[in-house]
Design a protein around this motif. Structure first.
Motif, PDB file in Angstrom:
ATOM      1  N   ILE A 177      45.456  37.373  43.748  1.00 59.92           N
ATOM      2  CA  ILE A 177      45.164  36.096  43.100  1.00 59.92           C
ATOM      3  C   ILE A 177      45.118  34.958  44.116  1.00 59.92           C
ATOM      4  O   ILE A 177      46.128  34.606  44.717  1.00 59.92           O
ATOM      5  CB  ILE A 177      46.225  35.783  42.044  1.00 59.92           C
ATOM      6  CG1 ILE A 177      46.398  36.991  41.108  1.00 59.92           C
ATOM      7  CG2 ILE A 177      45.843  34.532  41.252  1.00 59.92           C
ATOM      8  CD1 ILE A 177      47.546  36.859  40.157  1.00 59.92           C
ATOM      9  N   ALA A 178      43.954  34.395  44.286  1.00 57.12           N
ATOM     10  CA  ALA A 178      43.800  33.261  45.194  1.00 57.12           C
ATOM     11  C   ALA A 178      44.131  31.974  44.456  1.00 57.12           C
ATOM     12  O   ALA A 178      43.944  31.879  43.245  1.00 57.12           O
ATOM     13  CB  ALA A 178      42.378  33.196  45.723  1.00 57.12           C
ATOM     14  N   GLY A 179      44.621  31.004  45.209  1.00 57.91           N
ATOM     15  CA  GLY A 179      44.917  29.712  44.593  1.00 57.91           C
ATOM     16  C   GLY A 179      44.247  28.595  45.364  1.00 57.91           C
ATOM     17  O   GLY A 179      44.293  28.568  46.588  1.00 57.91           O
ATOM     18  N   ILE A 180      43.622  27.683  44.659  1.00 62.13           N
ATOM     19  CA  ILE A 180      43.081  26.484  45.312  1.00 62.13           C
ATOM     20  C   ILE A 180      43.804  25.294  44.700  1.00 62.13           C
ATOM     21  O   ILE A 180      43.636  24.987  43.523  1.00 62.13           O
ATOM     22  CB  ILE A 180      41.569  26.351  45.096  1.00 62.13           C
ATOM     23  CG1 ILE A 180      40.862  27.665  45.418  1.00 62.13           C
ATOM     24  CG2 ILE A 180      41.014  25.229  45.961  1.00 62.13           C
ATOM     25  CD1 ILE A 180      39.356  27.606  45.245  1.00 62.13           C
ATOM     26  N   PHE A 181      44.606  24.643  45.532  1.00 64.25           N
ATOM     27  CA  PHE A 181      45.452  23.563  45.030  1.00 64.25           C
ATOM     28  C   PHE A 181      45.178  22.263  45.773  1.00 64.25           C
ATOM     29  O   PHE A 181      44.856  22.271  46.957  1.00 64.25           O
ATOM     30  CB  PHE A 181      46.934  23.931  45.183  1.00 64.25           C
ATOM     31  CG  PHE A 181      47.381  24.987  44.211  1.00 64.25           C
ATOM     32  CD1 PHE A 181      47.149  26.337  44.462  1.00 64.25           C
ATOM     33  CD2 PHE A 181      48.019  24.638  43.036  1.00 64.25           C
ATOM     34  CE1 PHE A 181      47.545  27.307  43.549  1.00 64.25           C
ATOM     35  CE2 PHE A 181      48.424  25.599  42.128  1.00 64.25           C
ATOM     36  CZ  PHE A 181      48.180  26.942  42.378  1.00 64.25           C
ATOM     37  N   ASP A 201      40.723  39.104  43.421  1.00 61.53           N
ATOM     38  CA  ASP A 201      40.179  39.529  42.128  1.00 61.53           C
ATOM     39  C   ASP A 201      40.429  38.487  41.038  1.00 61.53           C
ATOM     40  O   ASP A 201      40.092  38.688  39.878  1.00 61.53           O
ATOM     41  CB  ASP A 201      40.741  40.899  41.719  1.00 61.53           C
ATOM     42  CG  ASP A 201      42.256  40.894  41.581  1.00 61.53           C
ATOM     43  OD1 ASP A 201      42.874  39.825  41.796  1.00 61.53           O
ATOM     44  OD2 ASP A 201      42.815  41.949  41.262  1.00 61.53           O
ATOM     45  N   ALA A 202      41.056  37.358  41.455  1.00 59.45           N
ATOM     46  CA  ALA A 202      41.230  36.250  40.513  1.00 59.45           C
ATOM     47  C   ALA A 202      41.459  34.978  41.305  1.00 59.45           C
ATOM     48  O   ALA A 202      41.865  35.023  42.475  1.00 59.45           O
ATOM     49  CB  ALA A 202      42.410  36.501  39.588  1.00 59.45           C
ATOM     50  N   VAL A 203      41.194  33.851  40.644  1.00 60.29           N
ATOM     51  CA  VAL A 203      41.444  32.581  41.309  1.00 60.29           C
ATOM     52  C   VAL A 203      41.971  31.579  40.294  1.00 60.29           C
ATOM     53  O   VAL A 203      41.574  31.580  39.129  1.00 60.29           O
ATOM     54  CB  VAL A 203      40.167  32.054  42.008  1.00 60.29           C
ATOM     55  CG1 VAL A 203      39.068  31.822  40.989  1.00 60.29           C
ATOM     56  CG2 VAL A 203      40.451  30.767  42.767  1.00 60.29           C
TER      57      VAL A 203
END
Lengths: 326, 326
Positions: free
Chosen positions: B178-182, B235-237
């Motif tokens: 799971i990628a995160g863009i914050f 596979d998710a963001v």
DNA sequence: TTACAATATGTAATCGTTTACATATAATTG
DNA sequence: CAATTATATGTAAACGATTACATATTGTAA
């Protein structure tokens, strides 16, 4: 709160000296200036705005009275008004009337009492009285997006022309049974309708049934659902505002009718989702930022010269093609 | 403009009588009342607000200082604050700081000078000084959406908890990278990140690379494009705000990657286009209206009783499932 | 009738600034 | 040096409303 007298006493000078020092007016010796500055800092003195205003009225605040702060169009407008006003050293107070004439009157009275330097307003009624009252108090007003009367400065989008262009574009796509969903009791919808009809007439087309509805999403959806049951069905639809278009689009989408082949779709304003549907929406994009800037500029001019004859600006929207028309 | 003296002269009474009559205070004979009413109407008299304020300070205006008036979240907030305030007889002036600390300070000073009854603010800095200054002038402030310090009343969304829930939901979908863009330098992003990490840790997952970026659409798109090139790909963001999500979604869409199967997608805030994409966006929807109402209510309470101990409210957002997660 | 309260109104001080005017000192000119 | 001008500061009167206080007029109870 420390008053000017406290500062004067602390600094060992008169109130006049303090006042002059604060306003950078007249003569002040370096010695006095230093003493006053120290006293001001020590006491945390800030001039009392009410007293200043009582002595000589006027302020560097302009009021922006909008009919719907949640509408992205007004959001953009606010921002541009503010950016421009700031450059000229003015601040902006935004008031939201929610299309409620009562609130509008209330806010107009309020900002008059606060003696703002000027008002930019998108009026939600056709009533002139409150605006005239403002004027009598020497507070200039600029209308934006919507006009009432003809005596006031106004900055409008050229709705009729835009509707005319958009309709021409629809006709160009070969559509011939063009339905229209237009807001009722709305200045802009009225103008847009006029442009729509004029383009149709010029092309020798009879107007396909036109709905006039309250400009909300649900009403837009309902109207579109009805229209889709007409026989013969329309082959295109034009909506007079983003909210109406949102509802109408939902209705079309639900029935899996294909855009642009089974039905052409076009609207005014540029809803935030316009680029997220497939194909994207073809729209007339309102020059919100330009309107705001022009309104602010006009207001500044009038503040400087209250006698200038009133001017009415019409700004062009842009036709943005994204594929929802054949 | 007619003053109270003019009215008194016209009505043949003293200014005191006029004043009492305007405020409905003390004794006035019917005869005097009638005369004064007539004079008021004839001269179009309206009390001078500055003079009133000089005599006894205070107003029925509350200032709402937001960091971005174009953000739909703040639009909703404004509206609910206003609706609630209106019920209590207050008006709202909205000020837009554009995330600019200078503007924020400027507006805080301005509304202090105008002696508003209170301030609701979503601060764009961590600086306490300007707020403390307000406080010293006896003007209460309520923080909303963002907290600074811990001494002020505040109404916040429970970002950490919400992020925790959303992350759990993602994990439930079987996603593991799971990628995160914050957002960077953002109070809310910080909290959301914490919840994200905490849920991951609890599930025994190591954090997939996380980007911290300025919260704009273009930056979101760029970040997402980069992330998609990682190997192994996520596979998710999860995106910490609507603008970031808008850019990220565009990047995904452009590469024709399928949601939710190839990649899961989730974000905070509920962008206006969330229901227009296919599948719709699964999001945490912020309780903007509730936040506004709570903030307004808190402010009223504090205006009534400046001594009450400050309270900090955390309101829950709601998880809205629309299909962008498996 | 007297005394006291209730009713009604006016007088004048006050809020915190600004500024015209008066006055005092310093600098400049012929 | 006297006369003028520039510099520096203080005094006090506004600005428009509110209200404590004083005063005047009623009404009412004993």
């Amino acid at each position: 709160m420390a008053s000017i007298k406290d500062v004067a006493r602390e600094a060992g000078v008169s109130t006049a000296t303090v006042s002059r020092m604060m306003a950078n007016k007249g003569y002040i010796s370096d010695k006095a200036r230093a003493k006053v500055e120290a006293a001001v800092k020590k006491l945390g003195y800030r001039p009392n705005r009410a007293a200043q205003q009582l002595r000589d009225p006027g302020s560097r605040i302009i009021a922006l009275i909008v009919s719907d702060i949640q509408n992205p169009f007004f959001g953009e407008l606010c921002r541009s008004v503010e950016t421009f006003a700031q450059k000229r050293g003015f601040c902006v107070f935004v008031c939201n009337t929610d299309e409620d004439p009562q609130k509008e009157i209330h806010y107009l009275e309020l900002v008059a009492q606060e003696q703002v330097a000027g008002v930019i307003i998108s009026p939600s009624t056709q009533g002139l009285k409150p605006l005239k009252a403002l004027q009598k108090q020497g507070i200039p007003a600029v209308l934006v997006d919507r006009q009432v009367g003809t005596d006031f400065d106004a900055v409008l989008s050229d709705n009729k022309e835009a509707a005319y262009r958009l309709t021409q574009r629809i006709l160009q796509g070969g559509y011939r049974r063009i339905a229209g969903i237009f807001g009722a009791n709305s200045f802009t919808a009225e103008e847009r309708l006029a442009g729509f009809l004029s383009a149709l007439a010029e092309a020798g087309q009879t107007a396909f049934p036109i709905r006039r509805i309250p400009a909300f999403e649900n009403e837009g959806r309902a109207a579109m659902e009805q229209i889709l049951q007409d026989n013969p069905a329309p082959d295109a639809v034009i909506c007079s505002s983003a909210l109406i278009a949102t509802g109408a689009y939902r209705a079309i989408h639900k029935q899996k009718i294909l855009i642009p082949n089974h039905i052409g779709f076009a609207c005014f304003d540029d809803p935030p989702w316009a680029t997220f549907v497939n194909p994207g929406l073809t729209v007339i994009r309102q020059p919100a930022a330009l309107l705001g800037e022009a309104a602010a500029e006009l207001l500044m001019k009038r503040i400087k010269d209250p006698e200038r004859t009133s001017s009415i600006l019409r700004l062009q929207g842009s036709l943005v093609e994204r594929g929802s028309l054949r």
